[in-house]
Design an enzyme around this catalytic site. Structure first.
Site, mmCIF file in Angstrom:
data_model
loop_
_atom_site.group_PDB
_atom_site.id
_atom_site.type_symbol
_atom_site.label_atom_id
_atom_site.label_comp_id
_atom_site.label_asym_id
_atom_site.label_seq_id
_atom_site.Cartn_x
_atom_site.Cartn_y
_atom_site.Cartn_z
ATOM 1 N N ASP A 1 0.569 -1.301 -0.152
ATOM 2 C CA ASP A 1 -0.113 0.579 -0.127
ATOM 3 C C ASP A 1 0.479 0.931 -0.055
ATOM 4 O OD1 ASP A 1 -2.089 1.912 0.174
ATOM 5 O OD2 ASP A 1 -2.783 1.071 1.703
ATOM 6 N N ASP B 1 -3.429 2.331 -6.130
ATOM 7 C CA ASP B 1 -2.191 3.100 -4.597
ATOM 8 C C ASP B 1 -1.892 1.519 -4.184
ATOM 9 O OD1 ASP B 1 -4.677 2.875 -3.666
ATOM 10 O OD2 ASP B 1 -3.690 4.460 -2.425
ATOM 11 N N GLU B 2 -2.241 -0.126 -4.812
ATOM 12 C CA GLU B 2 -2.099 -1.303 -4.022
ATOM 13 C C GLU B 2 -2.501 -1.978 -4.719
ATOM 14 O OE1 GLU B 2 -5.665 -2.228 -1.104
ATOM 15 O OE2 GLU B 2 -6.922 -0.647 -1.540
#
Length: 363
Positions: free
Chosen positions: A17, A115-116
């Site tokens: 993350d 973002d992950e």
């Protein structure tokens, strides 16, 4: 030489993350923003109706978070730097990160968003693997990330919060209840505020209580599938399979927040038509028929209603428009509207991932 064979590497799931991703990308573009309260949202104008997309850690210390109206965020931090959303910039940065993850030795990467991502790997040193991964991401993108290390998807995802920022954290069957047991159910991935309140009405307030909750009570409240699933989440159980099958969107949606409330039927219909036109352009690019529709309406001051319906599979824009107008007809007449959204659900290809979330028994 020893005749004893070395143990086989164990299967691990890492949840990667990126830390304050959007704000971090903006700070890379404008290094002078480092250390300042940075808020990204809308067109960067706090006098307009828009919400915070992300906030730097410095801004979060003042209570600013994603989804908060910009005007409220500015009240909390009058001297904050307010920036407009630049989606192409964030997408380009995300693609660099994901390419770095895929280049890790033996990695299987399941992207969850900008973002992950989950990374599946066989290793006898997950901590060392995670640290090398973090360094490689930083070397290539100058972005920091946190890594949750787990024996399945659920535990890896929940572990990440304990490693932020820039750290790692292990969460497995061995320490799940020790770490999570006393925490409220809303701390679980997959349990939001509404579900946690419904659980509380059943006397289930903590993760450990959910882990041993009465099955009959849960299934009466949530149904046989979801009731058992929530109990499974309380134990941290779930699949350890990381699937790199490309994600196929179930639908496309567009919404707009009006700077001035609209109330006239013609205005509402025109707005719905414009949004649907944009949605159907994206649907056409996917070359799949529409099988369902949704309409999101936010009445002033802030009451949101959602209307949905299934429709016979069709690629005819006029048919989809007509069915959408049937949903528009459900809007309360004379009531001011501040937001309108339209969604089209599409037929799924045969080779698409099954299920909705990785927590429900894997893909």
């Amino acid at each position: 030489m020893s005749d004893i064979a070395a143990p086989a590497p164990r299967r691990w799931v890492l949840h990667v993350d990126l830390d304050q991703f959007i704000a971090a990308v903006e700070i890379l573009r404008n290094p002078e923003l480092a250390g300042k309260p940075v808020i990204v949202g809308g067109r960067g104008d706090p006098t307009e109706r828009a919400v915070v997309s992300t906030a730097s850690y410095e801004a979060r210390e003042f209570g600013v978070g994603s989804g908060m109206p910009l005007r409220i965020a500015v009240r909390k931090i009058p001297d904050a730097v307010i920036l407009p959303v630049d989606a192409p910039l964030y997408l380009a940065a995300s693609e660099e990160v994901m390419a770095t993850l895929r280049a890790q030795p033996g990695a299987v990467v399941q992207v969850l968003g900008w973002d992950e991502a989950f990374v599946g790997v066989d290793t006898d040193d997950p901590e060392g693997y995670a640290r090398r991964l973090q360094q490689d991401v930083f070397d290539r993108t100058r972005l920091h990330c946190s890594v949750g290390i787990g024996d399945n998807l659920v535990r890896a995802k929940n572990a990440t919060d304990f490693g932020k920022p820039r750290g790692t954290f292990h969460l497995t069957a061995d320490n799940w209840l020790e770490v999570m047991g006393h925490r409220p159910t809303i701390a679980l991935w997959g349990v939001g505020s509404k579900i946690s309140k419904r659980l509380a009405l059943l006397g289930v307030e903590t993760v450990s209580e959910l882990a041993v909750a009465d099955v009959d009570a849960l299934t009466r409240e949530f149904g046989p599938k979801m009731g058992l699933w929530y109990r499974q989440l309380g134990r941290g159980d779930g699949s350890n399979v990381v699937d790199d099958t490309p994600w196929v969107a179930r639908g496309h949606s567009k919404e707009t927040t009006f700077q001035v409330d609209i109330v006239e039927p013609d205005e509402i219909e025109d707005a719905a038509r414009r949004l649907l036109g944009e949605v159907l352009d994206e649907v056409a690019a996917d070359d799949r028929p529409v099988v369902g529709l949704g309409l999101k309406v936010r009445y002033a001051p802030f009451l949101t209603k959602t209307f949905t319906k299934k429709i016979p599979s069709t690629s005819d824009r006029e048919v989809v428009l007509a069915r959408t107008m049937e949903l528009v007809a459900k809007i309360e007449p004379g009531r001011p509207i501040r937001l309108l959204g339209v969604r089209a659900e599409m037929a799924m290809p045969d080779d698409a991932r099954e299920g909705h979330t990785p927590t429900r028994g894997g893909w």
